[in-house]
Design an enzyme around this catalytic site. Structure first.
Site, PDB file in Angstrom:
ATOM      1  CG  HIS A 163      50.118  34.439  45.359  1.00 14.48           C
ATOM      2  ND1 HIS A 163      49.089  33.578  45.025  1.00 14.48           N
ATOM      3  CD2 HIS A 163      49.990  34.666  46.703  1.00 14.48           C
ATOM      4  CE1 HIS A 163      48.375  33.306  46.098  1.00 14.48           C
ATOM      5  NE2 HIS A 163      48.898  33.948  47.123  1.00 14.48           N
ATOM      6  CG  ASN A 220      52.734  43.854  27.081  1.00 17.39           C
ATOM      7  OD1 ASN A 220      52.685  44.466  28.139  1.00 17.39           O
ATOM      8  ND2 ASN A 220      53.874  43.551  26.487  1.00 17.39           N
TER       9      ASN A 220
END
Length: 511
Positions: A415, A452
């Protein structure tokens, strides 16, 4: 930081006509090719880390064996047999054996465990679509029409969806944002994340011995760490630290600092809180370089509970395996690539350099070249060294012969969580690292859903992997990669200690 977003646009024209700046947008050049200029010193640094760590692990058992041999080496089998029924000798040998075993275990390096983490999801009323963002910005009166149009174009190509969160105080007219609004936003996101973490782990606040908080722009007195201590009534002898001005990469730095503190205080808990305060970084002006962060910053925070208690291994999710930090601050261009400054009218904001993509690429190359020897399989390292040996002056011949080789980082990790900065940046990183869509899914979905959120972004991505059925199985390795002002590129590698089930609390689980 959203300012480190590795944007796909750059400002070309800053001319002023009648006091109004004009803007045009063009596509930035790509990151530098990883294979074109790998510096061997960073590869050496990775092996230096590996050899030092391995030497310690091998030396400790040998030293214990020597001590054991000195202690009982002169005892013969005949002595043991003749004195078998003597209680004092039996007790002596038993105590000596237990003591040596204890010393062996105690001297061995303690692992740092991630017991659990939590990411804050703001209330629904703070959801902001791109159209609503532009409408609120226009109504605030802080921006002229050219600036509004510029932010609209950036938002359109940003990769951010219509469900990210913005504090309404950011759109106050006439730049009336005060310190009080910043503190209130910080309290909302930090306390929300820590509340969820305490609820999921059941940790008692008096057991937390170490506290590390990071926030790039907002640094108040008392500090944000003091706010947490006051709110949760943490212990009086707590070791607290408040990190500021370190950008999106500060989350990795906070974990690294917490790990060092745990090594100095065995058997302790450490709480790490990573956030950014949007109202503090908001720029209410018309300078295009400073408008870009407005388009990417969004509300968010993550709280992480770390432990080096050996008994916590059974209930922890992950074990920290590597932290690699790369800092390019000695280079002036890198140092000023993301810079907090004032515009011509004295309004403060983050300025983003047009060279940011290239600067970030060089930092990335240095970081993954150091990380490679620590995580890549042996055959990948052999092929990588083959590429290095044919590099430099033989680069052209190397390319013609097909000898150039990009290490396959997919073999090192199951991952990947890359800072959710911008759509173009993630696509460029995907190309450089040759990652598939499965590896990039968490980063792209996080950017779309939450925007973000700065240093907490990589935790929202890991939460996505856990909650959305991608699955984290026992033994899986997770790579978290973040960029930050300075300029920094930091990596953190975790190994799953158990198969992680879908958590009951997650920012990805809708009410």
């Amino acid at each position: 930081m959203a300012a480190e977003a590795l944007l796909s646009t750059e400002i070309v024209n800053r001319a002023v006509d009648g006091g109004s700046p004009t803007f045009s947008v063009r596509v930035r050049r790509r990151m530098p090719d990883f294979l074109s200029s790998v510096n061997l010193k960073y590869v050496k640094l990775g092996y230096h880390y590996l050899i030092n760590h391995g030497a310690y692990i091998l030396t400790a058992p040998i030293a214990i064996a020597l001590v054991f041999g000195v202690g009982i080496g002169n005892i013969t089998w005949g002595d043991l047999k003749s004195s078998y029924h003597e209680t004092s000798n039996i007790v002596f040998i038993s105590v000596l054996t237990v003591s040596l075993l204890y010393v062996c275990v105690d001297l061995s390096p303690r692992s740092t465990y991630l017991v659990d983490f939590a990411c804050f999801r703001p209330p629904k009323e703070l959801k902001t679509t791109k159209a609503e963002f532009i409408n609120l910005a226009r109504k605030s009166g802080n921006f002229n029409e050219e600036a509004i149009e510029f932010m609209g174009r950036v938002l359109k190509s940003s990769g951010i969806g219509d469900e990210s969160y913005m504090p309404r105080t950011a759109f106050l007219p006439a730049n009336k944002i005060t310190l009080r609004e910043g503190r209130e936003e910080a309290a909302t996101v930090m306390f929300g994340a820590v509340d969820d973490l305490i609820a999921s782990t059941g940790v008692r606040t008096r057991d937390i011995k170490i506290l590390v908080v990071n926030c790039g722009i907002l640094n108040t007195t008392p500090s944000l760490s003091a706010m947490l201590i006051n709110h949760y009534k943490l212990r009086q002898d707590i070791h607290s630290f408040n990190l500021g001005g370190m950008g999106c990469a500060a989350g990795v730095i906070s974990v690294d600092l917490a790990k060092d503190l745990l090594d100095a205080h065995p058997g302790s808990y450490a709480l790490v809180v990573s956030t950014e305060v949007v109202t503090a970084s908001w720029y209410p002006g018309n300078d295009p370089d400073m408008l870009i962060p407005n388009c990417f910053f969004r509300m968010g925070a993550a709280a992480v509970l770390l432990s080096n208690r050996r008994l916590d291994r059974w209930r922890s999710k992950y074990e920290l395996k590597q932290v690699v930090r790369t800092h390019k601050g000695t280079d002036d261009r890198s140092f000023k690539s993301v810079y907090l400054r004032e515009d011509s009218r004295g309004r403060q904001g983050l300025s983003v350099s047009r060279d940011l993509v290239e600067i970030a690429g060089h930092a990335l190359k240095a970081n993954i070249a150091t990380l490679g020897p620590l995580v890549l399989p042996v055959m990948e390292q052999v092929m990588f060294f083959k590429m290095l040996l044919f590099g430099g002056k033989k680069e052209k011949a190397c390319k013609k012969s097909g000898a150039a080789y990009m290490p396959d980082y997919k073999l090192a990790f199951e991952h990947v969580c890359i800072l959710a900065s911008s759509k173009a940046a993630l696509e460029e990183l995907q190309r450089q690292l040759e990652l598939t869509e499965d590896y990039m899914e968490a980063s792209k979905r996080t950017l779309e859903r939450f925007g973000n959120t700065s240093s907490s972004s990589v935790w929202y991505e890991l939460a996505y992997i856990e909650a959305k059925g991608m699955g984290v199985k026992r033994g899986d390795r997770v790579w978290q990669l973040a960029f930050g002002s300075g300029f920094k590129c930091n990596s953190m590698v975790w190994r799953a200690l158990r198969t992680v089930k879908t958590p009951r609390r997650s920012p990805w689980l809708e009410d």
